[in-house]
Scaffold this motif. Structure first.
Motif, PDB file in Angstrom:
ATOM      1  N   ASN A 147       0.797  -1.230   0.000  1.00 18.38           N
ATOM      2  CA  ASN A 147       0.000   0.000   0.000  1.00 18.38           C
ATOM      3  C   ASN A 147       0.830   1.281   0.000  1.00 18.38           C
ATOM      4  OD1 ASN A 147      -2.494  -1.429   0.075  1.00 18.38           O
ATOM      5  ND2 ASN A 147      -2.229  -1.740   2.280  1.00 18.38           N
ATOM      6  N   ALA A 148       1.885   1.304  -0.772  1.00 21.33           N
ATOM      7  CA  ALA A 148       2.544   2.577  -1.055  1.00 21.33           C
ATOM      8  C   ALA A 148       1.683   3.342  -2.055  1.00 21.33           C
ATOM      9  CB  ALA A 148       3.933   2.344  -1.637  1.00 21.33           C
ATOM     10  N   LEU A 149       1.696   4.654  -1.935  1.00 24.50           N
ATOM     11  CA  LEU A 149       0.951   5.510  -2.861  1.00 24.50           C
ATOM     12  C   LEU A 149       1.921   6.409  -3.603  1.00 24.50           C
ATOM     13  CD1 LEU A 149      -2.008   6.447  -0.509  1.00 24.50           C
ATOM     14  CD2 LEU A 149      -2.194   5.112  -2.618  1.00 24.50           C
ATOM     15  N   LEU A 150       1.750   6.490  -4.921  1.00 26.30           N
ATOM     16  CA  LEU A 150       2.640   7.295  -5.748  1.00 26.30           C
ATOM     17  C   LEU A 150       1.829   8.227  -6.631  1.00 26.30           C
ATOM     18  CD1 LEU A 150       5.637   7.782  -6.527  1.00 26.30           C
ATOM     19  CD2 LEU A 150       5.315   6.099  -8.351  1.00 26.30           C
ATOM     20  N   ASP A 151       2.293   9.479  -6.726  1.00 22.88           N
ATOM     21  CA  ASP A 151       1.624  10.499  -7.549  1.00 22.88           C
ATOM     22  C   ASP A 151       2.669  11.211  -8.398  1.00 22.88           C
ATOM     23  OD1 ASP A 151      -1.200  11.011  -5.870  1.00 22.88           O
ATOM     24  OD2 ASP A 151       0.497  10.503  -4.581  1.00 22.88           O
ATOM     25  N   THR A 152       2.241  11.715  -9.556  1.00 22.59           N
ATOM     26  CA  THR A 152       3.080  12.614 -10.348  1.00 22.59           C
ATOM     27  C   THR A 152       2.319  13.915 -10.602  1.00 22.59           C
ATOM     28  OG1 THR A 152       2.339  11.874 -12.551  1.00 22.59           O
ATOM     29  CG2 THR A 152       4.146  10.644 -11.515  1.00 22.59           C
ATOM     30  N   TYR A 153       3.057  15.023 -10.521  1.00 26.61           N
ATOM     31  CA  TYR A 153       2.492  16.362 -10.729  1.00 26.61           C
ATOM     32  C   TYR A 153       3.329  17.084 -11.784  1.00 26.61           C
ATOM     33  CZ  TYR A 153       0.092  15.543  -6.271  1.00 26.61           C
ATOM     34  OH  TYR A 153      -0.685  15.027  -5.260  1.00 26.61           O
ATOM     35  N   PRO A 154       2.805  17.261 -12.988  1.00 29.14           N
ATOM     36  CA  PRO A 154       3.555  17.981 -14.022  1.00 29.14           C
ATOM     37  C   PRO A 154       3.542  19.486 -13.795  1.00 29.14           C
ATOM     38  CG  PRO A 154       1.453  17.244 -14.896  1.00 29.14           C
ATOM     39  CD  PRO A 154       1.542  16.718 -13.485  1.00 29.14           C
ATOM     40  N   ALA A 155       4.248  20.198 -14.649  1.00 28.90           N
ATOM     41  CA  ALA A 155       4.380  21.652 -14.519  1.00 28.90           C
ATOM     42  C   ALA A 155       3.021  22.325 -14.421  1.00 28.90           C
ATOM     43  CB  ALA A 155       5.164  22.211 -15.692  1.00 28.90           C
ATOM     44  N   SER A 156       2.976  23.342 -13.574  1.00 33.83           N
ATOM     45  CA  SER A 156       1.798  24.188 -13.316  1.00 33.83           C
ATOM     46  C   SER A 156       0.800  23.570 -12.362  1.00 33.83           C
ATOM     47  CB  SER A 156       1.086  24.587 -14.621  1.00 33.83           C
ATOM     48  OG  SER A 156       1.968  25.320 -15.444  1.00 33.83           O
ATOM     49  N   GLU A 157       0.945  22.292 -12.063  1.00 39.28           N
ATOM     50  CA  GLU A 157       0.024  21.694 -11.103  1.00 39.28           C
ATOM     51  C   GLU A 157       0.439  22.059  -9.677  1.00 39.28           C
ATOM     52  OE1 GLU A 157      -1.991  17.731 -13.094  1.00 39.28           O
ATOM     53  OE2 GLU A 157      -0.760  17.537 -11.299  1.00 39.28           O
ATOM     54  N   ARG A 158      -0.544  22.261  -8.857  1.00 39.24           N
ATOM     55  CA  ARG A 158      -0.302  22.420  -7.428  1.00 39.24           C
ATOM     56  C   ARG A 158      -0.210  21.035  -6.797  1.00 39.24           C
ATOM     57  NH1 ARG A 158      -4.062  25.680  -2.963  1.00 39.24           N
ATOM     58  NH2 ARG A 158      -2.807  25.072  -1.138  1.00 39.24           N
ATOM     59  N   ILE A 159       0.756  20.854  -5.915  1.00 38.50           N
ATOM     60  CA  ILE A 159       0.883  19.581  -5.218  1.00 38.50           C
ATOM     61  C   ILE A 159      -0.094  19.579  -4.057  1.00 38.50           C
ATOM     62  CG2 ILE A 159       2.412  18.037  -3.966  1.00 38.50           C
ATOM     63  CD1 ILE A 159       4.729  19.073  -5.559  1.00 38.50           C
ATOM     64  N   GLU A 160      -1.119  18.778  -4.188  1.00 35.75           N
ATOM     65  CA  GLU A 160      -2.175  18.693  -3.179  1.00 35.75           C
ATOM     66  C   GLU A 160      -2.803  17.312  -3.254  1.00 35.75           C
ATOM     67  OE1 GLU A 160      -5.226  21.515  -4.103  1.00 35.75           O
ATOM     68  OE2 GLU A 160      -5.261  20.981  -6.224  1.00 35.75           O
ATOM     69  N   ALA A 161      -3.590  16.992  -2.268  1.00 35.79           N
ATOM     70  CA  ALA A 161      -4.239  15.694  -2.233  1.00 35.79           C
ATOM     71  C   ALA A 161      -5.261  15.570  -3.356  1.00 35.79           C
ATOM     72  CB  ALA A 161      -4.913  15.482  -0.884  1.00 35.79           C
ATOM     73  N   ILE A 162      -5.148  14.500  -4.121  1.00 34.58           N
ATOM     74  CA  ILE A 162      -6.149  14.154  -5.132  1.00 34.58           C
ATOM     75  C   ILE A 162      -6.821  12.880  -4.632  1.00 34.58           C
ATOM     76  CG2 ILE A 162      -6.577  13.611  -7.545  1.00 34.58           C
ATOM     77  CD1 ILE A 162      -5.420  16.402  -7.131  1.00 34.58           C
ATOM     78  N   HIS A 163      -8.029  12.999  -4.154  1.00 42.29           N
ATOM     79  CA  HIS A 163      -8.682  11.854  -3.531  1.00 42.29           C
ATOM     80  C   HIS A 163      -9.247  10.921  -4.592  1.00 42.29           C
ATOM     81  CE1 HIS A 163      -8.165  13.522   0.448  1.00 42.29           C
ATOM     82  NE2 HIS A 163      -8.634  14.681   0.004  1.00 42.29           N
ATOM     83  N   PRO A 164      -9.205   9.620  -4.331  1.00 49.31           N
ATOM     84  CA  PRO A 164      -9.698   8.633  -5.318  1.00 49.31           C
ATOM     85  C   PRO A 164     -11.154   8.867  -5.691  1.00 49.31           C
ATOM     86  CG  PRO A 164      -8.508   7.555  -3.529  1.00 49.31           C
ATOM     87  CD  PRO A 164      -8.684   8.980  -3.114  1.00 49.31           C
TER      88      PRO A 164
END
Length: 594
Positions: A577-594
């Motif tokens: 249950n590791a969780l991995l996210d990617t955020y490209p340019a201009s995106e704010r790093i914040e929680a994206i809920h399923p």
């Protein structure tokens, strides 16, 4: 005339009815994918041993198939035949030796090991009527050599050879292979990078090729797994970005079995992935459970944005994964995730903070007398001089060497408070001295804007990896293996306390220097702290409005806060249950809920 008629009927059955063999065989059988290399041949024999014991055979007979060795599926020169026959025979002798060792370890005496390499290097050879003669009733296992899976399947698909493989598999013969020979064990087959792409830009739309067109013959084996992709050399070659890109495909399974070099496992009945063996680990990338694949998208500049990818790391020991229920054996998998991204909120009264994955472009910060550039952690004078030249201009450039105190190397009569912008550029994380940088940390806490680039970015967090930098051009194989794969072993990284500016742990140069092991090590050793991975051409700016991504790639966030951790028999990380996210340019790093 009769012979020609029979031959035509046989070929027609192969070409017209390949799907029926595929459908019949897919539910039952043993696949043994190996991520790369030939250090695990004895494990392959061990995995094949239970089937051999049902045969009551007088020999332990295996086929070693070399189509992936081929340079061209349609023609093969005599020189190529000699070269590849020599290499294939080397691998044949290694497998025979491993077989003898395994039988001896089980006190099985008087049983000769026999490995046969049919010289199938072209499609014409795969169509030969002689093929069936190699698939004897006492056949105990089939091993596919590594090389090029596209060439291999251009040779194998819809031929007598594939028909014989399918029939053997249906009666229980295990199929295994390494590298390309493992990739083709999945019917939807990873077919490498598209032209002009590699691991450095693998997050871009169109970067990865997938063969999943059975009608056109573009696929893996007809009896390969249909519900998951198989990725090889996972940690060794830094293929995490490629895996994430594949999870975004509409026409592919949203489940990937990633296997490292010198590592393998058993996929039983297309359901249970078990009995991981070898030096390192395998990983399950699940884009289904938390809707990661369904919600994936590409940014305006074509970089992947994907969130809540569920990852499970398996190592040797009592660890398995059910591909049907999506459950790891040692805990329940997440079905929901309450994500906390408060660590990406800048503390009050502090200055803006820029973290760059490598030395930033000179144009990325002011060129005036109010800008101070500190160069730290450079191993030699030449690198130091080259970096200083890159930032030459009206800025004040200062080298902070071992033993220096920052106040002593600033221009006479000046202090940090005289500057409006401080950039700290680091060369090698093993040479960073946190105490030297404490005055910069205090300046930032007092409201100064600070940029930390390259090795210095790692120092911004709670903990950082202090292993020496490696050069993938000049480094020897052992050093590179310890860097990329050994970082997934307990104790494989040196960890030191950072400046603690933010409640994160940071790994720069994530992709170009293949530091995914270092990223996982940071998260594994401090589970409550998210790990931020920054590719060389990517930055994150922390402001009072939030943390925003800049650059050409994407920021990675690895979150083990809801994970179950363990250690394999080889001391490799085990993670559920590791969780991995990617955020490209201009995106704010914040929680994206399923």
């Amino acid at each position: 005339m009769l012979h020609k008629l029979l031959l035509c009927l046989l070929l027609a059955s192969v070409f017209l009815f390949p799907a029926s063999a595929q459908d019949a065989a897919r539910t039952q059988g043993t696949l043994i994918p190996i991520g790369g290399g030939y250090k695990t041949l004895h494990n392959f024999v061990e995995a094949a041993l239970p089937y051999w014991q049902t045969l009551n055979a007088t020999h332990f007979t295996m086929l070693m198939l070399p189509p992936a060795f081929s340079y061209n599926p349609y023609q093969f020169s005599q020189q190529e035949l000699l070269d590849n026959s020599y290499l294939a025979d080397l691998r044949r002798s290694q497998l025979e030796e491993s077989c003898r060792d395994v039988l001896a370890s089980h006190n099985i005496d008087g049983v000769p090991c026999r490995v046969i390499v049919p010289p199938v290097y072209t499609r014409e050879a795969a169509q030969s009527s002689l093929i069936e003669q190699f698939f004897t009733a006492d056949l105990a296992a089939i091993y596919f050599l590594g090389g090029d899976q596209i060439n291999a399947m251009n040779i194998i698909a819809n031929t007598r050879l594939e028909q014989a493989i399918a029939q053997a598999f249906q009666r229980g013969v295990p199929l295994g292979g390494n590298s390309a020979g493992a990739a083709l064990l999945a019917q939807p087959m990873i077919a490498g990078y598209a032209p002009e792409y590699d691991q450095n830009n693998a997050l871009r739309e169109g970067a990865v090729n997938l063969w999943n067109q059975p009608d056109a013959g573009e696929r893996g084996l007809s009896v390969g797994a249909g519900n998951a992709l198989i990725e090889t050399h996972l940690w060794e070659l830094g293929r995490v970005p490629r895996v994430l890109n594949l999870l975004s495909f509409d026409d592919a399974p949203h489940l990937v079995i990633g296997i490292d070099g010198s590592t393998g496992g058993v996929l039983q009945d297309e359901t249970i992935f078990r009995d991981v063996f070898g030096q390192y680990s395998a990983a399950i990338f699940d884009g289904i459970s938390l809707n990661a694949s369904e919600n994936a998208s590409f940014s305006a500049n074509g970089v992947l944005s994907i969130h809540n990818v569920l990852i499970h790391l398996l190592a040797p020991g009592d660890f398995s994964f059910n591909l049907t229920t999506l459950q790891p054996s040692w805990t329940d998998h997440l079905v929901n995730a309450e994500r906390d991204f408060s660590a990406f909120e800048k503390p009050e009264n502090t200055g803006d903070l820029y973290l760059y994955g490598s030395a930033p472009p000179s144009s990325s910060f002011p060129d005036n007398a109010g800008t101070l550039v500190l160069l730290v952690g450079y191993p030699d004078a030449a690198q130091l001089a080259n970096t200083a030249e890159q930032y030459a201009g009206d800025r004040q450039i200062v080298s902070l060497l071992a033993g220096d105190q920052l106040a002593e190397v600033l221009p006479e009569g000046t202090a940090l408070s005289d500057y409006g912008f401080i950039a700290v550029i680091g060369g090698d994380q093993s040479l960073i001295n946190i105490e030297q940088l404490q005055p910069v940390a205090e300046a930032w806490r007092g409201g100064m804007t600070v940029l930390l680039g390259g090795a210095a970015a790692a120092a911004a967090g709670q903990t950082y990896v202090a292993n020496p930098a490696v050069n993938f051009v000049t480094g020897n194989a052992g050093v590179l293996e310890a860097h990329s794969q050994g970082s997934f072993i307990v104790g494989g990284t040196i960890l030191r306390r950072g400046l603690e500016l933010i409640n994160l742990n940071i790994e720069p140069r994530l992709i170009d220097n293949n530091r995914f092991g270092r990223l996982f090590s940071l998260a594994f050793n401090e589970r409550s702290v998210q790990a931020l991975g920054l590719p060389a051409d990517t930055a994150v700016r922390f402001t009072s409005d939030g943390a925003f991504v800049q650059g050409e790639s994407a920021a990675f966030v690895l979150d083990l806060s809801e994970s179950t951790l363990g250690v394999g028999a080889n001391n490799a990380f085990v993670i559920a249950n590791a969780l991995l996210d990617t955020y490209p340019a201009s995106e704010r790093i914040e929680a994206i809920h399923p």
